[in-house]
Design a protein around this motif. Structure first.
Motif, PDB file in Angstrom:
ATOM      1  N   UNK A  23      -3.051   3.147   8.623  1.00 30.78           N
ATOM      2  CA  UNK A  23      -3.228   2.053   7.658  1.00 30.78           C
ATOM      3  C   UNK A  23      -3.503   0.752   8.407  1.00 30.78           C
ATOM      4  N   UNK A  40      -7.783   2.561  -3.415  1.00 27.52           N
ATOM      5  CA  UNK A  40      -7.244   2.209  -2.099  1.00 27.52           C
ATOM      6  C   UNK A  40      -5.869   2.834  -1.880  1.00 27.52           C
ATOM      7  N   UNK A  41      -5.068   2.874  -2.944  1.00 28.51           N
ATOM      8  CA  UNK A  41      -3.741   3.490  -2.821  1.00 28.51           C
ATOM      9  C   UNK A  41      -3.883   4.986  -2.520  1.00 28.51           C
ATOM     10  N   UNK A  44      -4.846   5.352   1.024  1.00 28.12           N
ATOM     11  CA  UNK A  44      -3.681   5.094   1.899  1.00 28.12           C
ATOM     12  C   UNK A  44      -2.773   6.320   1.927  1.00 28.12           C
ATOM     13  N   UNK A  85       7.648  15.522   2.267  1.00 28.66           N
ATOM     14  CA  UNK A  85       7.121  14.164   2.053  1.00 28.66           C
ATOM     15  C   UNK A  85       5.602  14.153   2.300  1.00 28.66           C
TER      16      UNK A  85
ATOM     17  N   UNK B   8      22.734  17.219   7.237  1.00 28.79           N
ATOM     18  CA  UNK B   8      21.687  17.479   6.254  1.00 28.79           C
ATOM     19  C   UNK B   8      21.517  16.263   5.338  1.00 28.79           C
ATOM     20  N   UNK B  11      19.942  13.391   7.344  1.00 27.82           N
ATOM     21  CA  UNK B  11      18.511  13.609   7.573  1.00 27.82           C
ATOM     22  C   UNK B  11      17.737  13.396   6.269  1.00 27.82           C
ATOM     23  N   UNK B  12      18.279  13.916   5.182  1.00 23.86           N
ATOM     24  CA  UNK B  12      17.583  13.773   3.907  1.00 23.86           C
ATOM     25  C   UNK B  12      17.461  12.292   3.532  1.00 23.86           C
ATOM     26  N   UNK B  14      17.509   9.711   5.626  1.00 32.24           N
ATOM     27  CA  UNK B  14      16.569   9.055   6.554  1.00 32.24           C
ATOM     28  C   UNK B  14      15.127   9.353   6.135  1.00 32.24           C
ATOM     29  N   UNK B  15      14.861  10.630   5.828  1.00 33.48           N
ATOM     30  CA  UNK B  15      13.489  11.003   5.464  1.00 33.48           C
ATOM     31  C   UNK B  15      13.104  10.379   4.117  1.00 33.48           C
ATOM     32  N   UNK B  18      12.299   6.872   4.819  1.00 32.53           N
ATOM     33  CA  UNK B  18      10.991   6.805   5.484  1.00 32.53           C
ATOM     34  C   UNK B  18       9.866   6.952   4.457  1.00 32.53           C
ATOM     35  N   UNK B  19      10.045   7.917   3.551  1.00 38.16           N
ATOM     36  CA  UNK B  19       9.028   8.143   2.516  1.00 38.16           C
ATOM     37  C   UNK B  19       8.836   6.899   1.666  1.00 38.16           C
ATOM     38  N   UNK B  21       9.493   3.772   2.521  1.00 36.79           N
ATOM     39  CA  UNK B  21       8.829   2.728   3.330  1.00 36.79           C
ATOM     40  C   UNK B  21       7.322   3.016   3.397  1.00 36.79           C
ATOM     41  N   UNK B  22       6.969   4.276   3.526  1.00 43.24           N
ATOM     42  CA  UNK B  22       5.551   4.638   3.623  1.00 43.24           C
ATOM     43  C   UNK B  22       4.827   4.389   2.296  1.00 43.24           C
ATOM     44  N   UNK B  23       5.520   4.626   1.182  1.00 48.57           N
ATOM     45  CA  UNK B  23       4.911   4.336  -0.127  1.00 48.57           C
ATOM     46  C   UNK B  23       4.688   2.828  -0.250  1.00 48.57           C
ATOM     47  N   UNK B  25       4.347   0.701   2.174  1.00 45.63           N
ATOM     48  CA  UNK B  25       3.263   0.327   3.092  1.00 45.63           C
ATOM     49  C   UNK B  25       1.903   0.657   2.475  1.00 45.63           C
ATOM     50  N   UNK B  26       1.827   1.806   1.790  1.00 47.34           N
ATOM     51  CA  UNK B  26       0.565   2.205   1.159  1.00 47.34           C
ATOM     52  C   UNK B  26       0.194   1.238   0.039  1.00 47.34           C
ATOM     53  N   UNK B  27       1.199   0.851  -0.752  1.00 47.37           N
ATOM     54  CA  UNK B  27       0.944  -0.092  -1.852  1.00 47.37           C
ATOM     55  C   UNK B  27       0.487  -1.439  -1.280  1.00 47.37           C
ATOM     56  N   UNK B  29      -0.990  -1.954   1.538  1.00 39.59           N
ATOM     57  CA  UNK B  29      -2.353  -1.750   2.038  1.00 39.59           C
ATOM     58  C   UNK B  29      -3.358  -1.852   0.890  1.00 39.59           C
ATOM     59  N   UNK B  30      -3.027  -1.140  -0.210  1.00 39.92           N
ATOM     60  CA  UNK B  30      -3.947  -1.118  -1.349  1.00 39.92           C
ATOM     61  C   UNK B  30      -4.093  -2.513  -1.956  1.00 39.92           C
TER      62      UNK B  30
END
Lengths: 441, 35
Positions: A23, A40-41, A44, A85, B8, B11-12, B14-15, B18-19, B21-23, B25-27, B29-30
């Protein structure tokens, strides 16, 4: 923040940075005209999903540094969760784009572009297989080794087609950096796959082992005694495990992880006590002495800290194997730290290695407490499950002294869940509780 | 009832984080890219 937490945060931060890198690259180098938000989403999501799939190969590449710091078990659990994920992001990618502009459906239209429609449909199918099969593998009776190979090959296929898809769509890949970065990521992942499946077995060729003896331990368990054939053996720490391959070729699909049960002081003679649970483990009792074997390892972080003042071992059933290695190693090293072992099993017969371990008591500061769910007639020991009372009795009464002990838990998941919770409530710090569970697929 | 193991759960979490944060970040970006 403890050093361990800081280090874990660093790894997670690096993982996040790599997942977001596409990204950042698109944002800084992209010169494309603007498109609607949802498009764009969707794009991404696709970038992130593909980066996460690439990172999956890193998580399973068996880097000794990472694996020994967190345990292969943790890495595989992370791999599993992260896979879900990644799947969500890729499905989100397709879903958002189709929702934003149904014209994208033409990507799946064989009349518009047959290879593209075929490749993308195959990728979606492969994705579903990669994610769903681990959940239904046992139900389908799919052999472990075939699942492992197809899982890797399908994932590689997804990654390569995904990368080709990014380059062929051509959006955000105009810059030379992006045009190199995407194939480079795929190449690294493919190399990691080749390294695990081909390079590592090839390196093992120079370090063969022979099955010296096969001992029946009762309770459906057998001990394989392996002798290094022309080399110094495998240096490991008590509590670690290795991947075992039996047969003339180290390239066999049959590679299974087993805990080493013998002492770390005899690296050229390794014992693995294996319970018959599946096709491979069920055949261990029929292995002929003299059979060629290969060991890859060691792996795992289920190991005793030098500064632990005392050691509590809680084993359920075949979970006794790493404890056996720890106890035998302590004996061979003349280590007289206090060790308390709670050895739980359904029946006396299922309490594998019991007699041998109890025989170590005079040589160590060791107290063994067997706990049987269904004890035989006349049994005077503990019965039922591993209770909080038993754990408390095994630990020092002083809470501050407890914090300097280390606890190891290995056994069936319900037992481990209960024991871990009880140990925390009894005041053991989380970093002092080590657990090993083998639930790879 | 057995609750999932500590590691478990950790980890769940944390993941999942992470998911999320990535969503986000994607928003982000968009939003930055969208016209």
């Amino acid at each position: 923040m403890s050093p361990a937490v800081r280090r874990a945060a660093l790894w997670v931060g690096l993982y996040l940075a790599l997942a977001i890198a596409p990204l950042a690259l698109a944002l800084t180098l992209g010169r494309e005209p603007d498109r609607p938000f949802l498009v764009e989403l969707g794009v991404a999501f696709g970038f992130v999903g593909l980066a996460l799939i690439g990172l999956q190969f890193v998580l399973t590449a068996r880097f000794p540094g990472i694996a020994s710091a967190y345990g292969t078990d943790t890495m595989l659990q992370f791999h599993r969760q992260a896979g879900l994920v990644a799947f969500g992001f890729v499905i989100g990618h397709a879903g958002l784009l189709l929702f934003a502009d149904p014209a994208y459906l033409s990507f799946f239209d064989p009349r518009v572009n047959l290879p593209r429609a075929f490749a993308l449909s195959a990728v979606l199918g492969a994705l579903v297989l990669v994610v769903a099969v681990p959940f239904v593998r046992l139900f389908l009776k799919l052999p472990y080794e075939w699942w492992r190979l197809t899982h890797g090959l399908l994932a590689l296929f997804i990654l390569l087609v995904g990368t080709a898809h990014v380059l062929m769509v051509g959006h955000y890949v105009a810059s030379p950096v992006a045009r190199v970065a995407w194939p480079a990521m795929s190449a690294v992942a493919a190399l990691l796959f080749v390294q695990v499946r081909l390079v590592r077995p090839w390196l093992l060729r120079r370090r063969p082992w022979r099955v010296e003896a096969v001992r029946d331990e009762g309770g459906g368990c057998h001990t394989l005694v392996l002798r290094a054939d022309g080399h110094e053996g495998l240096r490991f720490e008590a509590g670690q495990f290795a991947w075992l391959t039996l047969g003339e070729s180290p390239f066999s699909l049959q590679q299974h992880p087993f805990t080493i049960a013998s002492s770390a002081e005899t690296p050229d003679r390794i014992e693995m006590t294996i319970k018959a649970l599946g096709d491979f483990t069920g055949a261990v009792g029929r292995v002929e002495p003299g059979t060629r074997a290969w060991l890859e390892g060691p792996f795992g972080a289920f190991t005793v800290d030098p500064d632990a003042e005392g050691i509590l071992l809680v084993a359920g059933g075949i979970g006794i194997t790493p404890m056996a290695s720890i106890l035998r190693t302590l004996r061979d090293r003349g280590d007289r730290r206090p060790v308390r072992l709670i050895h739980a099993a359904p029946t006396l017969e299922a309490a594998v290695l019991r007699a041998e371990i109890e025989a170590l008591e005079p040589e160590l500061d060791l107290e063994v407490t067997p706990v049987l769910e269904a004890p035989p007639e006349g049994w005077t020991g503990e019965t039922g499950r591993v209770s909080r009372r038993l754990l408390e009795a095994a630990l020092p009464p002083d809470p501050s002294a407890r914090g300097r002990w280390q606890a190891f838990v290995c056994g069936p998941p319900p037992m481990m869940d209960a024991v871990e919770r009880d140990l925390l409530e009894l005041g053991l710090p989380r970093r002092r509780i080590l657990s090993e569970r083998f639930n790879i697929a | 009832m057995n609750r999932p193991a500590l590691t478990h759960i950790v980890i769940r979490r944390v993941v999942s984080l992470l998911g999320l944060v990535l969503v986000i970040a994607s928003v982000a970006f968009a939003l930055l890219r969208a016209g």
